[in-house]
Write an enzyme that holds these catalytic residues in place. Structure first.
Site, PDB file in Angstrom:
ATOM      1  N   HIS A  22       0.840  -1.196   0.000  1.00 52.05           N
ATOM      2  CA  HIS A  22       0.000   0.000   0.000  1.00 52.05           C
ATOM      3  C   HIS A  22       0.875   1.245   0.000  1.00 52.05           C
ATOM      4  O   HIS A  22       1.903   1.309   0.658  1.00 52.05           O
ATOM      5  CB  HIS A  22      -0.993   0.002   1.166  1.00 52.05           C
ATOM      6  CG  HIS A  22      -0.378  -0.005   2.525  1.00 52.05           C
ATOM      7  ND1 HIS A  22       0.033   1.143   3.159  1.00 52.05           N
ATOM      8  CD2 HIS A  22      -0.094  -1.021   3.369  1.00 52.05           C
ATOM      9  CE1 HIS A  22       0.534   0.840   4.343  1.00 52.05           C
ATOM     10  NE2 HIS A  22       0.474  -0.478   4.495  1.00 52.05           N
ATOM     11  N   ASP A  64      -5.686   3.555  -3.555  1.00 52.72           N
ATOM     12  CA  ASP A  64      -5.533   4.193  -2.249  1.00 52.72           C
ATOM     13  C   ASP A  64      -6.750   5.062  -1.947  1.00 52.72           C
ATOM     14  O   ASP A  64      -7.238   5.788  -2.810  1.00 52.72           O
ATOM     15  CB  ASP A  64      -4.267   5.052  -2.247  1.00 52.72           C
ATOM     16  CG  ASP A  64      -3.792   5.416  -0.857  1.00 52.72           C
ATOM     17  OD1 ASP A  64      -4.638   5.727   0.004  1.00 52.72           O
ATOM     18  OD2 ASP A  64      -2.576   5.396  -0.625  1.00 52.72           O
ATOM     19  N   MET A  73      -0.360  13.648 -16.172  1.00 50.73           N
ATOM     20  CA  MET A  73       0.475  14.787 -16.506  1.00 50.73           C
ATOM     21  C   MET A  73      -0.383  15.914 -17.075  1.00 50.73           C
ATOM     22  O   MET A  73      -1.234  15.683 -17.934  1.00 50.73           O
ATOM     23  CB  MET A  73       1.528  14.349 -17.535  1.00 50.73           C
ATOM     24  CG  MET A  73       2.607  15.355 -17.787  1.00 50.73           C
ATOM     25  SD  MET A  73       3.775  14.809 -19.085  1.00 50.73           S
ATOM     26  CE  MET A  73       4.514  13.364 -18.335  1.00 50.73           C
ATOM     27  N   TYR A 111       7.567  13.328 -13.729  1.00 52.06           N
ATOM     28  CA  TYR A 111       8.825  12.590 -13.898  1.00 52.06           C
ATOM     29  C   TYR A 111       9.437  12.224 -12.543  1.00 52.06           C
ATOM     30  O   TYR A 111       9.963  11.126 -12.369  1.00 52.06           O
ATOM     31  CB  TYR A 111       9.832  13.408 -14.709  1.00 52.06           C
ATOM     32  CG  TYR A 111       9.530  13.530 -16.186  1.00 52.06           C
ATOM     33  CD1 TYR A 111       8.588  12.727 -16.819  1.00 52.06           C
ATOM     34  CD2 TYR A 111      10.199  14.464 -16.966  1.00 52.06           C
ATOM     35  CE1 TYR A 111       8.323  12.854 -18.174  1.00 52.06           C
ATOM     36  CE2 TYR A 111       9.946  14.601 -18.325  1.00 52.06           C
ATOM     37  CZ  TYR A 111       9.005  13.789 -18.915  1.00 52.06           C
ATOM     38  OH  TYR A 111       8.756  13.920 -20.260  1.00 52.06           O
ATOM     39  N   TYR A 129       0.015  12.893 -23.715  1.00 50.27           N
ATOM     40  CA  TYR A 129      -0.282  12.970 -22.279  1.00 50.27           C
ATOM     41  C   TYR A 129      -1.104  11.757 -21.838  1.00 50.27           C
ATOM     42  O   TYR A 129      -2.010  11.870 -21.024  1.00 50.27           O
ATOM     43  CB  TYR A 129      -1.001  14.277 -21.917  1.00 50.27           C
ATOM     44  CG  TYR A 129      -0.217  15.512 -22.286  1.00 50.27           C
ATOM     45  CD1 TYR A 129       0.918  15.873 -21.567  1.00 50.27           C
ATOM     46  CD2 TYR A 129      -0.598  16.308 -23.356  1.00 50.27           C
ATOM     47  CE1 TYR A 129       1.650  16.994 -21.908  1.00 50.27           C
ATOM     48  CE2 TYR A 129       0.133  17.436 -23.703  1.00 50.27           C
ATOM     49  CZ  TYR A 129       1.256  17.774 -22.975  1.00 50.27           C
ATOM     50  OH  TYR A 129       1.987  18.891 -23.313  1.00 50.27           O
ATOM     51  N   GLY A 130      -0.756  10.592 -22.350  1.00 50.65           N
ATOM     52  CA  GLY A 130      -1.491   9.367 -22.050  1.00 50.65           C
ATOM     53  C   GLY A 130      -0.938   8.581 -20.881  1.00 50.65           C
ATOM     54  O   GLY A 130      -1.194   7.382 -20.773  1.00 50.65           O
ATOM     55  N   ASN A 131      -0.185   9.209 -20.004  1.00 56.99           N
ATOM     56  CA  ASN A 131       0.416   8.538 -18.843  1.00 56.99           C
ATOM     57  C   ASN A 131      -0.486   8.698 -17.625  1.00 56.99           C
ATOM     58  O   ASN A 131      -1.026   9.767 -17.397  1.00 56.99           O
ATOM     59  CB  ASN A 131       1.781   9.161 -18.520  1.00 56.99           C
ATOM     60  CG  ASN A 131       2.637   9.320 -19.749  1.00 56.99           C
ATOM     61  OD1 ASN A 131       2.981   8.350 -20.399  1.00 56.99           O
ATOM     62  ND2 ASN A 131       2.972  10.554 -20.090  1.00 56.99           N
TER      63      ASN A 131
END
Length: 140
Positions: A22, A64, A73, A111, A129-131
């Site tokens: 966790h 969480d 991002m 990052y 921006y696909g993170n």
């Protein structure tokens, strides 16, 4: 093969998800993300979309509930986001329970989080921006 586990989840990814505790974080990145220079272990999921992997792992992964569990991002100044990307991710993540809010942080803050992540899964996602970062919670 295991029953009820999506074939999109590689044995390596399944092992990482099981080893995470966790508060640990995992990144599902687009194909452009500099995953190999970040430091944590990298799992390749070439050809798969982030949304498909999110849909596959969410039945196994508790988000969480004490800290924001979803981070993406933010666009660099002067650039734009495609709202469809976040919509696809929210839809995939909401299959088991309502999707928590997704917060956005600047590229360099993302990052920094990536360098401390438990693992980075680099996908074939081509969306800009696909993170997305997921923080693991306590399994009930």
């Amino acid at each position: 093969m295991l029953k009820t586990i999506s074939p999109l989840i590689s044995p390596e990814l399944l092992k990482v998800l099981a080893e995470m505790g966790h508060g640990d974080e995992i990144i599902f990145s687009d194909a452009h993300f500099p995953a190999h220079s970040m430091g944590p272990q990298v799992i390749r999921a070439d050809g798969l979309l982030v949304s498909d992997l999110l849909q596959a792992i969410i039945p196994l992964f508790e988000l969480d509930s004490y800290a924001p569990p979803l981070v993406m991002m933010a666009a660099v100044e002067g650039d734009t986001l495609d709202p469809e990307v976040e919509r696809r991710y929210r839809n995939a993540l909401s299959l088991q329970a309502p999707c928590p809010d997704i917060i956005r942080i600047n590229r360099f803050a993302f990052y920094e989080r990536a360098q401390k992540a438990f693992a980075i899964v680099i996908t074939g996602e081509r969306a800009k921006y696909g993170n997305i970062l997921l923080k693991k919670g306590v399994t009930p």
